[in-house]
Design a protein around this motif. Structure first.
Motif, PDB file in Angstrom:
ATOM      1  N   THR A 145       0.837  -1.207   0.000  1.00 21.46           N
ATOM      2  CA  THR A 145       0.000   0.000   0.000  1.00 21.46           C
ATOM      3  C   THR A 145       0.869   1.253   0.000  1.00 21.46           C
ATOM      4  O   THR A 145       0.548   2.239  -0.674  1.00 21.46           O
ATOM      5  CB  THR A 145      -0.932  -0.015   1.226  1.00 21.46           C
ATOM      6  OG1 THR A 145      -1.676  -1.230   1.220  1.00 21.46           O
ATOM      7  CG2 THR A 145      -1.884   1.161   1.214  1.00 21.46           C
TER       8      THR A 145
ATOM      9  N   GLY B 207      -2.505  11.276   1.992  1.00 22.98           N
ATOM     10  CA  GLY B 207      -2.815   9.868   2.230  1.00 22.98           C
ATOM     11  C   GLY B 207      -2.796   9.071   0.940  1.00 22.98           C
ATOM     12  O   GLY B 207      -2.380   9.565  -0.117  1.00 22.98           O
ATOM     13  N   THR B 208      -3.260   7.838   1.021  1.00 20.75           N
ATOM     14  CA  THR B 208      -3.235   6.953  -0.144  1.00 20.75           C
ATOM     15  C   THR B 208      -4.305   7.380  -1.147  1.00 20.75           C
ATOM     16  O   THR B 208      -5.476   7.475  -0.791  1.00 20.75           O
ATOM     17  CB  THR B 208      -3.496   5.502   0.293  1.00 20.75           C
ATOM     18  OG1 THR B 208      -2.619   5.188   1.376  1.00 20.75           O
ATOM     19  CG2 THR B 208      -3.261   4.531  -0.846  1.00 20.75           C
TER      20      THR B 208
ATOM     21  N   TYR C  99     -18.162   5.790   6.870  1.00 18.93           N
ATOM     22  CA  TYR C  99     -16.853   5.220   6.502  1.00 18.93           C
ATOM     23  C   TYR C  99     -16.703   3.807   7.056  1.00 18.93           C
ATOM     24  O   TYR C  99     -16.083   2.950   6.423  1.00 18.93           O
ATOM     25  CB  TYR C  99     -15.744   6.131   7.012  1.00 18.93           C
ATOM     26  CG  TYR C  99     -14.351   5.658   6.694  1.00 18.93           C
ATOM     27  CD1 TYR C  99     -13.876   5.666   5.378  1.00 18.93           C
ATOM     28  CD2 TYR C  99     -13.500   5.214   7.690  1.00 18.93           C
ATOM     29  CE1 TYR C  99     -12.582   5.237   5.090  1.00 18.93           C
ATOM     30  CE2 TYR C  99     -12.206   4.797   7.409  1.00 18.93           C
ATOM     31  CZ  TYR C  99     -11.757   4.803   6.104  1.00 18.93           C
ATOM     32  OH  TYR C  99     -10.471   4.387   5.816  1.00 18.93           O
ATOM     33  N   ALA C 100     -17.260   3.565   8.256  1.00 22.53           N
ATOM     34  CA  ALA C 100     -17.101   2.258   8.903  1.00 22.53           C
ATOM     35  C   ALA C 100     -17.681   1.135   8.044  1.00 22.53           C
ATOM     36  O   ALA C 100     -17.209  -0.006   8.120  1.00 22.53           O
ATOM     37  CB  ALA C 100     -17.753   2.275  10.280  1.00 22.53           C
TER      38      ALA C 100
ATOM     39  N   TYR D  81     -15.352  -1.196   5.895  1.00 20.52           N
ATOM     40  CA  TYR D  81     -14.517  -2.292   6.406  1.00 20.52           C
ATOM     41  C   TYR D  81     -15.186  -3.655   6.218  1.00 20.52           C
ATOM     42  O   TYR D  81     -14.511  -4.672   6.144  1.00 20.52           O
ATOM     43  CB  TYR D  81     -14.208  -2.081   7.893  1.00 20.52           C
ATOM     44  CG  TYR D  81     -13.251  -0.939   8.151  1.00 20.52           C
ATOM     45  CD1 TYR D  81     -11.939  -0.995   7.684  1.00 20.52           C
ATOM     46  CD2 TYR D  81     -13.642   0.190   8.844  1.00 20.52           C
ATOM     47  CE1 TYR D  81     -11.053   0.037   7.910  1.00 20.52           C
ATOM     48  CE2 TYR D  81     -12.767   1.242   9.085  1.00 20.52           C
ATOM     49  CZ  TYR D  81     -11.466   1.151   8.611  1.00 20.52           C
ATOM     50  OH  TYR D  81     -10.590   2.181   8.831  1.00 20.52           O
TER      51      TYR D  81
ATOM     52  N   PRO E   2     -17.787  -4.341   3.574  1.00 21.50           N
ATOM     53  CA  PRO E   2     -18.526  -3.526   2.601  1.00 21.50           C
ATOM     54  C   PRO E   2     -19.637  -4.248   1.850  1.00 21.50           C
ATOM     55  O   PRO E   2     -19.862  -3.991   0.667  1.00 21.50           O
ATOM     56  CB  PRO E   2     -17.413  -3.089   1.652  1.00 21.50           C
ATOM     57  CG  PRO E   2     -16.461  -4.230   1.650  1.00 21.50           C
ATOM     58  CD  PRO E   2     -16.500  -4.818   3.027  1.00 21.50           C
TER      59      PRO E   2
ATOM     60  N   LEU F 113     -12.371  -1.944  -7.243  1.00 20.85           N
ATOM     61  CA  LEU F 113     -12.790  -3.187  -6.576  1.00 20.85           C
ATOM     62  C   LEU F 113     -11.666  -4.225  -6.598  1.00 20.85           C
ATOM     63  O   LEU F 113     -11.433  -4.925  -5.608  1.00 20.85           O
ATOM     64  CB  LEU F 113     -14.031  -3.750  -7.273  1.00 20.85           C
ATOM     65  CG  LEU F 113     -15.324  -2.944  -7.093  1.00 20.85           C
ATOM     66  CD1 LEU F 113     -16.383  -3.385  -8.103  1.00 20.85           C
ATOM     67  CD2 LEU F 113     -15.853  -3.110  -5.665  1.00 20.85           C
TER      68      LEU F 113
ATOM     69  N   TYR G  70      -9.091  -3.374  -4.027  1.00 22.59           N
ATOM     70  CA  TYR G  70      -9.563  -3.783  -2.692  1.00 22.59           C
ATOM     71  C   TYR G  70      -9.402  -5.303  -2.537  1.00 22.59           C
ATOM     72  O   TYR G  70      -8.901  -5.790  -1.516  1.00 22.59           O
ATOM     73  CB  TYR G  70     -11.018  -3.371  -2.501  1.00 22.59           C
ATOM     74  CG  TYR G  70     -11.644  -3.958  -1.258  1.00 22.59           C
ATOM     75  CD1 TYR G  70     -11.411  -3.398  -0.006  1.00 22.59           C
ATOM     76  CD2 TYR G  70     -12.453  -5.098  -1.326  1.00 22.59           C
ATOM     77  CE1 TYR G  70     -11.958  -3.950   1.143  1.00 22.59           C
ATOM     78  CE2 TYR G  70     -13.011  -5.659  -0.187  1.00 22.59           C
ATOM     79  CZ  TYR G  70     -12.758  -5.078   1.040  1.00 22.59           C
ATOM     80  OH  TYR G  70     -13.293  -5.639   2.175  1.00 22.59           O
TER      81      TYR G  70
ATOM     82  N   LEU H 140      -4.792  -3.981  -1.383  1.00 13.83           N
ATOM     83  CA  LEU H 140      -4.166  -2.662  -1.292  1.00 13.83           C
ATOM     84  C   LEU H 140      -4.918  -1.766  -0.322  1.00 13.83           C
ATOM     85  O   LEU H 140      -4.346  -0.830   0.239  1.00 13.83           O
ATOM     86  CB  LEU H 140      -4.135  -1.990  -2.674  1.00 13.83           C
ATOM     87  CG  LEU H 140      -2.997  -2.370  -3.611  1.00 13.83           C
ATOM     88  CD1 LEU H 140      -3.121  -1.601  -4.911  1.00 13.83           C
ATOM     89  CD2 LEU H 140      -1.645  -2.097  -2.963  1.00 13.83           C
ATOM     90  N   PHE H 141      -6.186  -2.038  -0.146  1.00 16.74           N
ATOM     91  CA  PHE H 141      -7.027  -1.223   0.737  1.00 16.74           C
ATOM     92  C   PHE H 141      -7.772  -2.144   1.699  1.00 16.74           C
ATOM     93  O   PHE H 141      -8.213  -3.226   1.302  1.00 16.74           O
ATOM     94  CB  PHE H 141      -8.047  -0.418  -0.075  1.00 16.74           C
ATOM     95  CG  PHE H 141      -7.422   0.559  -1.040  1.00 16.74           C
ATOM     96  CD1 PHE H 141      -7.152   1.864  -0.653  1.00 16.74           C
ATOM     97  CD2 PHE H 141      -7.090   0.165  -2.325  1.00 16.74           C
ATOM     98  CE1 PHE H 141      -6.563   2.756  -1.533  1.00 16.74           C
ATOM     99  CE2 PHE H 141      -6.503   1.048  -3.217  1.00 16.74           C
ATOM    100  CZ  PHE H 141      -6.234   2.349  -2.822  1.00 16.74           C
ATOM    101  N   VAL H 142      -7.929  -1.695   2.951  1.00 17.48           N
ATOM    102  CA  VAL H 142      -8.743  -2.479   3.889  1.00 17.48           C
ATOM    103  C   VAL H 142     -10.154  -1.920   3.971  1.00 17.48           C
ATOM    104  O   VAL H 142     -11.046  -2.580   4.489  1.00 17.48           O
ATOM    105  CB  VAL H 142      -8.126  -2.522   5.309  1.00 17.48           C
ATOM    106  CG1 VAL H 142      -6.806  -3.249   5.298  1.00 17.48           C
ATOM    107  CG2 VAL H 142      -7.980  -1.139   5.900  1.00 17.48           C
TER     108      VAL H 142
ATOM    109  N   ASP I 246     -11.844   3.772   0.548  1.00 14.35           N
ATOM    110  CA  ASP I 246     -10.533   4.337   0.213  1.00 14.35           C
ATOM    111  C   ASP I 246     -10.106   3.983  -1.211  1.00 14.35           C
ATOM    112  O   ASP I 246      -9.334   4.711  -1.831  1.00 14.35           O
ATOM    113  CB  ASP I 246      -9.475   3.844   1.198  1.00 14.35           C
ATOM    114  CG  ASP I 246      -9.666   4.436   2.584  1.00 14.35           C
ATOM    115  OD1 ASP I 246     -10.095   5.599   2.672  1.00 14.35           O
ATOM    116  OD2 ASP I 246      -9.396   3.736   3.573  1.00 14.35           O
TER     117      ASP I 246
ATOM    118  N   PRO J  70     -10.201  12.766  -0.996  1.00  9.24           N
ATOM    119  CA  PRO J  70     -10.419  14.213  -1.086  1.00  9.24           C
ATOM    120  C   PRO J  70      -9.812  14.856  -2.344  1.00  9.24           C
ATOM    121  O   PRO J  70     -10.370  15.831  -2.858  1.00  9.24           O
ATOM    122  CB  PRO J  70      -9.725  14.754   0.177  1.00  9.24           C
ATOM    123  CG  PRO J  70      -9.775  13.618   1.135  1.00  9.24           C
ATOM    124  CD  PRO J  70      -9.609  12.389   0.301  1.00  9.24           C
TER     125      PRO J  70
END
Lengths: 372, 185
Positions: B4, B54-55, B104-105, B108, B110, B140, B143, B147-149, B153, B158
């Motif tokens: 990542t 960030g990433t 956002y939660a 995790y 999804p 997708l 993910y 690379l992403f949890v 993200d 932003p």
């Protein structure tokens, strides 16, 4: 219809299926219940000493007991809080003597490992899990501590060497504003529940659920009607736990509370404790006797460090001991960390006048008022 | 250094290259944009942006790559830009703590997002938006590849919202300019 017409939707569906295959479906969370309460037989004892100096300004200690029984401490220190030379320092205590501190995370080492600019580091959290020692610490690229990101590293040799830190993905906005202060709680599925907090725009506690592989599988907000920070958690059984939080509201502050009755899936606010909190870090420990112990500051400022005990799982509290007290309100004894070693002795580490980290070791008999 | 971290660093190199390609540099623009990519990686520019931002999402990386490749028509037109802005206006305040609900939660675990993604994919297919099907599919896949949890993200960030705002503002300015020219004519 042309075959090309199906290429994009086929790729999309394949990726969607792969994402569904990887999406976690964790079991209903449960805490690892603490062992049955047993009385502490250690005689009354209290001893304290300063840890070896790493730098002129030190803050935010964390404690863990290693597999071999040594006590490990981590804290951040440099010329001043937030300075570029601040590093996370680590030392261990064996047969009553602290080792020389070693820097285990600096802005340079963190930037190199994450390939991301780092302006400062801070707030370490330690947790020993068998032979593995976890370290979480924050790094900031811009702004104050509200711009913190959480990093994680592991040592498999008692802190002698560490894995390169990895930045955790905990926030959608520039991945900022997740900070740690208190150690995690073990979960029944082999994972951990890590109490963290958020302080950009809003200030509140959060609960990060980590799977057995360390991956974040859930994040839960600890909502309060006032601003709160720095949760510390103690579990009572598989389902029930208590979190205490720093009161970052307008004051006069009291220690704030959130409780969970479902293994950490929800953390609704509960009535604040009748204990003062001058917007400063507090910590919570369930003792082997079943009592609860809180370390925190008194009503005035950070010039008193107090210990409170509850015999009834947090319903009532009494002042047990005053560890530090100074008439000068500008003097600071703050950011306590608590640990009960397997031998029953209780360890307390805290910021001492911002000049160093002090470690105190005592027994439950001393807490109960007996003279050493 | 994990995958990542390497992805985020490299992706920000592409983003910086794409930014250079937007500058009014005349005929040398494309060459300078491609030169900016390795320069950003060597000069720590990508490290700086990675630290601050960030990433980056795969969506942003894909759009930046599109720009860098000099494709004429970016998938980030006015309509997708408004959708991204509308999403961001709701999503970020809630995720940053305004209110008890944290969208956002969901990213995790999804499952609801994946179900919504299936519907969105069908809609895009009906509208023959293969570009966005590929972009979202890449997110997708990233993910799924670890690379992403958090799925959010992989899809939004932003800087992507900033790019969407830039698209809308630019089209407004161009529209006004064209309008005033018409009036003058």
């Amino acid at each position: 219809m042309k075959p090309a017409r199906w290429l994009a939707p086929s790729c999309f569906l394949l990726a969607l299926a792969a994402a569904a295959w990887r999406a976690p479906l964790p079991a209903v969370p449960e805490f690892v219940p603490p062992p049955a309460a047993r009385p502490d037989r250690n005689p009354a004892a209290f001893a304290a000493e300063l840890l070896p100096t790493a730098a002129p300004s030190a803050h935010a200690a964390a404690l863990a007991e290693l597999a071999d029984g040594r006590i490990a401490a981590a804290w951040f220190a440099g010329t001043r809080e937030g300075a570029a030379d601040v590093a996370v320092w680590f030392a261990t205590r064996s047969t009553g003597v602290w080792s020389a501190p070693q820097a285990i995370a600096t802005r340079e080492s963190t930037a190199a490992a994450t390939r991301a600019y780092v302006r400062k580091v801070g707030n370490p959290v330690l947790y020993a899990e068998g032979g593995r020692l976890h370290l979480w610490f924050v790094s900031v690229a811009m702004g104050g501590w509200a711009g913190s990101s959480l990093n994680h590293a592991v040592s498999n040799d008692g802190g002698a060497t560490w894995s390169p830190p990895a930045k955790l993905q905990t926030s959608p906005f520039l991945n900022i504003s997740t900070l740690g202060r208190a150690p995690p709680v073990a979960l029944a599925d082999g994972g951990l529940g890590l109490p963290v907090y958020h302080e950009f725009v809003a200030k509140h506690g959060e609960w990060l659920r980590l799977g057995a592989d360390g991956r974040i599988v859930d994040k839960v907000r600890m909502a309060h009607e006032v601003r709160t920070l720095q949760p510390a958690v103690a579990a009572f059984d598989e389902r029930h736990a208590l979190a205490i939080l720093r009161d970052a509201g307008p004051g006069p502050g009291r220690i704030r509370v959130a409780t969970s009755v479902d293994g950490g899936q929800h953390w609704p606010a509960a009535a604040a404790l009748p204990l003062p909190n001058p917007n400063s870090s507090v910590t919570l420990l369930r003792l082997q006797s079943g009592r609860l112990l809180i370390a925190g500051n008194g009503a005035g400022n950070r010039n008193q460090l107090l210990l409170w005990v509850s015999d009834d799982t947090g319903k009532t509290w009494r002042l047990a001991r005053t560890v530090e007290s100074d008439a000068d309100e500008l003097v600071e004894f703050s950011y306590p960390a608590l640990l009960q070693a397997r031998d029953g002795r209780i360890h307390l580490a805290y910021t001492w006048r911002r000049q160093g980290i002090k470690h105190a070791e005592f027994s439950e008999a001393w807490l109960a008022g007996e003279a050493p | 250094m994990n995958a990542t971290a390497i992805y985020g660093w490299l992706a920000h190199g592409v983003v910086l290259g794409a930014l250079v390609s937007l500058l009014p540099l005349g005929g040398a623009r494309r060459y300078l944009a491609w030169a900016a990519l390795p320069l950003a990686l060597v000069s720590e520019g990508a490290v700086l942006l990675h630290g601050f931002a960030g990433t980056p999402s795969v969506t942003l990386l894909a759009l930046a790559g599109w720009q860098l490749l000099g494709r004429a028509l970016s998938p980030l037109g006015r309509r997708p830009a408004w959708i991204i802005i509308g999403f961001a206006v709701l999503f970020y305040p809630l995720a940053l703590g305004l209110g008890p609900f944290d969208p956002y939660a969901i990213g995790y675990q999804p499952w609801p997002l994946l179900a919504a993604g299936l519907l969105l994919g069908m809609l895009l297919w009906r509208q023959r938006r293969d570009d966005w099907l590929f972009i979202l599919g890449a997110g997708l896949a990233a993910y799924a590849g670890g690379l992403f949890v958090n799925l959010w993200d992989a899809l939004v960030d932003p800087l992507l919202v900033l790019a969407a705002v830039a698209v809308v503002v630019r089209q407004r300015i161009l529209g006004r300019s064209a309008g005033s020219n018409n009036t003058a004519g």
